[in-house]
Design an enzyme around this catalytic site. Structure first.
Site, PDB file in Angstrom:
ATOM      1  N   ASP A  34       0.822  -1.220   0.000  1.00  0.00           N
ATOM      2  CA  ASP A  34       0.000   0.000   0.000  1.00  0.00           C
ATOM      3  C   ASP A  34       0.853   1.267   0.000  1.00  0.00           C
ATOM      4  OD1 ASP A  34      -1.971  -1.827   0.257  1.00  0.00           O
ATOM      5  OD2 ASP A  34      -2.210  -1.549   2.434  1.00  0.00           O
ATOM      6  N   SER A 485      23.389  14.782  55.500  1.00  0.00           N
ATOM      7  CA  SER A 485      22.071  14.464  56.063  1.00  0.00           C
ATOM      8  C   SER A 485      21.044  15.512  55.655  1.00  0.00           C
ATOM      9  CB  SER A 485      22.128  14.404  57.591  1.00  0.00           C
ATOM     10  OG  SER A 485      23.131  13.520  57.974  1.00  0.00           O
ATOM     11  N   SER A 552      31.522   7.627  54.371  1.00  0.00           N
ATOM     12  CA  SER A 552      32.152   6.689  53.419  1.00  0.00           C
ATOM     13  C   SER A 552      33.474   7.253  52.918  1.00  0.00           C
ATOM     14  CB  SER A 552      31.200   6.337  52.267  1.00  0.00           C
ATOM     15  OG  SER A 552      30.510   7.462  51.755  1.00  0.00           O
TER      16      SER A 552
HETATM   17  N1  LIG Z   1      35.529   9.187  64.620  1.00  0.00           N
HETATM   18  C1  LIG Z   1      34.500   9.645  63.934  1.00  0.00           C
HETATM   19  N2  LIG Z   1      34.668  10.056  62.643  1.00  0.00           N
HETATM   20  C2  LIG Z   1      33.620  10.478  61.956  1.00  0.00           C
HETATM   21  N3  LIG Z   1      32.365  10.518  62.392  1.00  0.00           N
HETATM   22  C3  LIG Z   1      32.124  10.114  63.671  1.00  0.00           C
HETATM   23  C4  LIG Z   1      33.185   9.666  64.475  1.00  0.00           C
HETATM   24  N4  LIG Z   1      32.657   9.308  65.673  1.00  0.00           N
HETATM   25  C5  LIG Z   1      31.336   9.530  65.611  1.00  0.00           C
HETATM   26  N5  LIG Z   1      31.004  10.001  64.420  1.00  0.00           N
HETATM   27  C6  LIG Z   1      29.633  10.285  64.012  1.00  0.00           C
HETATM   28  O1  LIG Z   1      29.279   9.182  63.170  1.00  0.00           O
HETATM   29  C7  LIG Z   1      28.822   9.641  61.943  1.00  0.00           C
HETATM   30  C8  LIG Z   1      29.585   8.962  60.827  1.00  0.00           C
HETATM   31  O2  LIG Z   1      29.144   7.674  60.615  1.00  0.00           O
HETATM   32  P1  LIG Z   1      29.249   7.029  59.243  1.00  0.00           P
HETATM   33  O3  LIG Z   1      28.596   5.697  59.324  1.00  0.00           O
HETATM   34  O4  LIG Z   1      28.738   7.944  58.200  1.00  0.00           O
HETATM   35  O5  LIG Z   1      30.813   6.890  59.049  1.00  0.00           O
HETATM   36  S1  LIG Z   1      31.620   5.999  57.998  1.00  0.00           S
HETATM   37  O6  LIG Z   1      31.006   6.212  56.702  1.00  0.00           O
HETATM   38  O7  LIG Z   1      31.549   4.606  58.413  1.00  0.00           O
HETATM   39  O8  LIG Z   1      32.995   6.513  58.024  1.00  0.00           O
HETATM   40  C9  LIG Z   1      29.089  11.105  61.839  1.00  0.00           C
HETATM   41  O9  LIG Z   1      27.906  11.663  61.320  1.00  0.00           O
HETATM   42  P2  LIG Z   1      27.891  12.888  60.327  1.00  0.00           P
HETATM   43  O10 LIG Z   1      28.367  14.049  61.101  1.00  0.00           O
HETATM   44  O11 LIG Z   1      26.458  13.006  59.897  1.00  0.00           O
HETATM   45  O12 LIG Z   1      28.775  12.595  59.155  1.00  0.00           O
HETATM   46  C10 LIG Z   1      29.407  11.553  63.226  1.00  0.00           C
HETATM   47  O13 LIG Z   1      28.279  12.161  63.800  1.00  0.00           O
HETATM   48  N1  LIG Z   2      23.906  24.633  51.408  1.00  0.00           N
HETATM   49  C1  LIG Z   2      23.829  23.821  52.469  1.00  0.00           C
HETATM   50  N2  LIG Z   2      23.486  22.527  52.303  1.00  0.00           N
HETATM   51  C2  LIG Z   2      23.424  21.690  53.367  1.00  0.00           C
HETATM   52  N3  LIG Z   2      23.705  22.060  54.638  1.00  0.00           N
HETATM   53  C3  LIG Z   2      24.060  23.336  54.869  1.00  0.00           C
HETATM   54  C4  LIG Z   2      24.135  24.276  53.791  1.00  0.00           C
HETATM   55  N4  LIG Z   2      24.520  25.439  54.303  1.00  0.00           N
HETATM   56  C5  LIG Z   2      24.654  25.264  55.620  1.00  0.00           C
HETATM   57  N5  LIG Z   2      24.361  24.003  55.986  1.00  0.00           N
HETATM   58  C6  LIG Z   2      24.377  23.489  57.370  1.00  0.00           C
HETATM   59  O1  LIG Z   2      25.452  22.554  57.510  1.00  0.00           O
HETATM   60  C7  LIG Z   2      25.118  21.588  58.474  1.00  0.00           C
HETATM   61  C8  LIG Z   2      25.324  20.230  57.861  1.00  0.00           C
HETATM   62  O2  LIG Z   2      25.042  19.220  58.788  1.00  0.00           O
HETATM   63  P1  LIG Z   2      24.607  17.770  58.376  1.00  0.00           P
HETATM   64  O3  LIG Z   2      23.624  17.845  57.275  1.00  0.00           O
HETATM   65  O4  LIG Z   2      24.246  17.039  59.612  1.00  0.00           O
HETATM   66  O5  LIG Z   2      25.978  17.255  57.779  1.00  0.00           O
HETATM   67  P2  LIG Z   2      26.518  15.757  57.682  1.00  0.00           P
HETATM   68  O6  LIG Z   2      25.359  14.855  57.580  1.00  0.00           O
HETATM   69  O7  LIG Z   2      27.353  15.788  56.418  1.00  0.00           O
HETATM   70  O8  LIG Z   2      27.328  15.576  58.877  1.00  0.00           O
HETATM   71  C9  LIG Z   2      23.658  21.821  58.879  1.00  0.00           C
HETATM   72  O9  LIG Z   2      23.639  22.519  60.093  1.00  0.00           O
HETATM   73  C10 LIG Z   2      23.156  22.698  57.753  1.00  0.00           C
HETATM   74  O10 LIG Z   2      22.122  23.572  58.172  1.00  0.00           O
END
Ligand SMILES: Nc1ncnc2c1ncn2[C@@H]1O[C@H](COP(=O)(O)OS(=O)(=O)O)[C@@H](OP(=O)(O)O)[C@H]1O
Ligand SMILES: Nc1ncnc2c1ncn2[C@@H]1O[C@H](COP(=O)(O)OP(=O)(O)O)[C@@H](O)[C@H]1O
Length: 637
Positions: A34, A485, A552
């Site tokens: 077609d 976080s 990490s």
């Molecule tokens: N020694 C040391 N170094 C880093 N962080 C510490 C430590 N001791 C306790 N914390 C708290 O534990 C959170 C990190 O845990 P994680 O599981 O993300 O760590 S890892 O990925 O296994 O390295 C980390 O959370 P975040 O601040 O949200 O990153 C800290 O609150």
């Molecule tokens: N642009 C942004 N993005 C994310 N967090 C910020 C920023 N500016 C300032 N902050 C502050 O940085 C801090 C980060 O803490 P959090 O999120 O607990 O970090 P982590 O999980 O990497 O430890 C919080 O208090 C947040 O309000």
């Protein structure tokens, strides 16, 4: 038989030599009677002087009895050769036709256009490097146009010519032509083929088929035949990766051992370092032997016999490849299968499989999804019926070298043969056999040999279909206080708002349960990330978008987590906030404690952080606002 050249009468030897050296374009014509398909092929043969005079006389006679073109010779009768199809007015098989011009030789695969002939079309398309997609100018883009385009694309055809036919019936109207080109652009968006041409023509009247048409002065492009003569095909061949599947071992006497086969890709030269697969034994090409003497080089498509410098063991079915070529050995892979038989494919049933020159046995263990050839939509299905196409998981009884069809069309495909009837029932095209592209359960695992993978009936694809999106992992990494976080949380809120299925795994929370036995030493952090990676993969398998927020700190641990996912399904987000900014924020007072020596292995202070080298996304919270970062992430996802 060939185009009429004066050389035929004056210097036949020279003519034959020139003819031999012309390159060959294999193309497929997609459309139905077609759409004017048979007339178009008839026109190409007729206008390139490919018809014997007695044939022309015969069709002139036949035109009067069964032609549909009034007083004009019905050129379609040249190609609608079979009596039954002439009676039914449809083409029912794949016919190959040859013609040539001064510049090129052509083989046309003429296949039926209706949906019930998808298998024939797939057969015709499998060896073609160009497809003519015929559209009737009165009807525009039809379901069938989409189907033909999708099938050609699936079979890896790189060059498409969209021929808008029957322009004489729309008064050679430019606007109508442009409207159809626009309609087709929507189809184009879904194709991988990038070399796409359009040409308005009338096969019946001969406009723009061989000669440019005076009826369409607004079209200044080439005629169809010129396009066919000029389309660049020299670079289509894979000249890089040597693949010589051994057809047979030629051993006429004790002094000669030759490996015969058709070179599927790459260039073979004497002295080239090669290896035999699957054994991996290495050697060098000694000679390339043919009936007409030794060759300095062999190219894809050439049938050759080679000898090697060493006495090594290679037999029928083995591949001779470049010594450095990384060809995975697999007993499982993912493939798109076109089913070609009335009795449906049965998952779990053992079929004979022929892949290149190797005969094996294997089965389809799961159908991931059926592809609707009219829309490209994916549907769930338990079986594969005649003319259906599906993405399947195939398991062989033995491991063999496996290639991807798109890059290695000659060695990346296979046929399935029914073991009782010995009929070819399906054809498959292998899809990315490299490890990173394989579903998790198909990868090489070092888990204990006694533990077997228990395949579930409901697959990830089926779960994703219900969820309405793919499962994947967004992996945040960065220093403590960098913003992982905060950002992970904000991203989940946005995805949740859009109705997506999500899960957030946060370091602090996971360390309260799943990982409460782990500390902050290097090994414990590695184990922490290993567990999180596995959990994330399970969520992704459930069709969920999983977001992780862990420091990490070690690259190797993050890469191990990445390896659990298909490459597109793992998005590493580096929260690249400078240490001094994180320390200033110190949301949990941990940096201060670390500085005071109260925490001994705090990341960034007295424990290392290895920044990602090539993260999918990198963000600096000091420079970018939270909203901007989330917008960037959503865009990426
Ligand atoms: N020694 C040391 N170094 C880093 N962080 C510490 C430590 N001791 C306790 N914390 C708290 O534990 C959170 C990190 O845990 P994680 O599981 O993300 O760590 S890892 O990925 O296994 O390295 C980390 O959370 P975040 O601040 O949200 O990153 C800290 O609150
Ligand atoms: N642009 C942004 N993005 C994310 N967090 C910020 C920023 N500016 C300032 N902050 C502050 O940085 C801090 C980060 O803490 P959090 O999120 O607990 O970090 P982590 O999980 O990497 O430890 C919080 O208090 C947040 O309000």
């Amino acid at each position: 038989m060939s185009h009429q050249s004066e050389l035929i009468a004056s210097d036949i030897e020279r003519y034959l030599k020139e003819h031999e050296n012309k390159d060959l374009l294999r193309f497929i014509t997609c459309g139905s009677v077609d759409d004017g398909k048979s007339t178009l092929i008839g026109r190409l043969l007729h206008d390139s002087k490919m018809i014997y005079e007695d044939q022309l006389a015969a069709i002139t006679q036949a035109s009067r009895t069964s032609g549909t073109t009034g007083d004009e010779v019905d050129l379609a009768l040249l190609v609608d050769g079979l009596q039954s199809e002439r009676e039914q007015g449809i083409t029912i098989d794949v016919a190959y036709r040859f013609f040539s011009t001064e510049r090129r030789k052509f083989i046309i695969a003429d296949t039926p256009g209706h949906e019930q002939y998808t298998r024939n079309m797939a057969t015709g398309a499998s060896t073609a490097s160009l497809a003519i997609i015929l559209i009737d100018a009165r009807h525009g883009v039809q379901t069938q146009t989409r189907r033909h385009s999708f099938i050609c694309d699936l079979l890896g055809i790189e060059h498409l010519v969209v021929a808008v036919n029957k322009m004489d019936l729309v008064a050679y109207d430019e606007d109508r032509y442009l409207q159809i080109v626009d309609e087709y652009r929507l189809v184009m968006d879904r194709l991988e083929a990038r070399d796409i041409h359009f040409v308005p023509l009338s096969a019946l009247k001969g406009d723009n088929v061989v000669e440019p048409s005076s009826e369409m002065p607004w079209y200044d492009g080439p005629s169809l035949l010129t396009l066919l003569e000029e389309v660049e095909i020299r670079h289509d061949q894979n000249l890089r990766d040597v693949r010589l599947p051994v057809q047979f071992v030629n051993r006429p006497n004790l002094d000669f051992r030759g490996y015969a086969g058709t070179l599927s890709s790459g260039v073979l030269t004497p002295g080239l370092a090669v290896k035999v697969l699957p054994s991996g034994t290495t050697s060098q090409v000694k000679r390339i032997v043919t009936m007409d003497g030794d060759l300095d080089a062999a190219f894809p498509g050439q049938a050759v016999t080679i000898t090697l410098c060493d006495e090594i063991d290679a037999s029928r079915g083995d591949w001779i490849v470049g010594v450095d070529d990384q060809v995975p050995l697999r007993s499982e892979f993912v493939a798109d299968i076109v089913w070609m038989h009335e009795s449906p494919l049965e998952p779990g049933k053992l079929y004979d499989i022929k892949l290149a020159t190797r005969d094996l046995a294997g089965k389809v263990v799961a159908i991931d999804y059926l592809v609707d050839v009219n829309t490209l939509e994916q549907r769930h299905g338990e079986q594969l019926d005649l003319n259906a196409i599906a993405r399947c998981r195939v398991e062989l009884t033995t491991a063999i070298p496996v290639d991807d069809y798109r890059t290695h069309p000659g060695t990346g495909c296979f046929i399935l043969i029914d073991r009782l009837s010995n009929l070819t029932v399906g054809a498959g095209m292998i899809h990315s056999p490299s490890d990173a592209e394989l579903p998790y359960e198909f990868r090489k695992h070092d888990s204990k040999a006694s533990v077997v993978w228990n395949r579930t009936t409901v697959t990830q694809t089926m779960r994703e279909r219900i969820n309405g999106h793919r499962g994947c992992c967004v992996w945040f990494t960065g220093l403590s206080g960098s913003g992982k976080s905060t950002l992970a949380n904000a991203l989940e809120v946005e995805l949740n708002r859009r109705g997506h299925h999500t899960m957030l795994l946060d370091g602090d929370n996971v360390r309260h349960g799943l990982c409460k036995d782990l500390g902050m030493g290097e090994q414990d952090r590695a184990e922490n990330i290993r567990r999180v990676g596995e959990v994330a993969r399970l969520f992704a398998e459930a069709g969920v978008i999983v977001i992780t927020a862990f420091i990490s700190p070690f690259r190797a641990d993050r890469e191990a987590a990445r390896a659990l996912f298909l490459s597109d399904d793992f998005v590493e987000v580096f929260v690249d906030t400078p240490l001094d900014v994180c320390e200033e924020r110190d949301p949990k007072g941990l940096y201060q404690k670390a500085r005071e020596g109260k925490i001994l292995d705090f990341t960034g202070i007295n424990s290392p952080y290895e920044a990602p080298v090539k993260p999918e996304v990198s963000v600096n919270t000091e420079i970018m606002s939270e909203q901007d970062i989330i917008a960037k992430l959503l865009k990426h996802l």
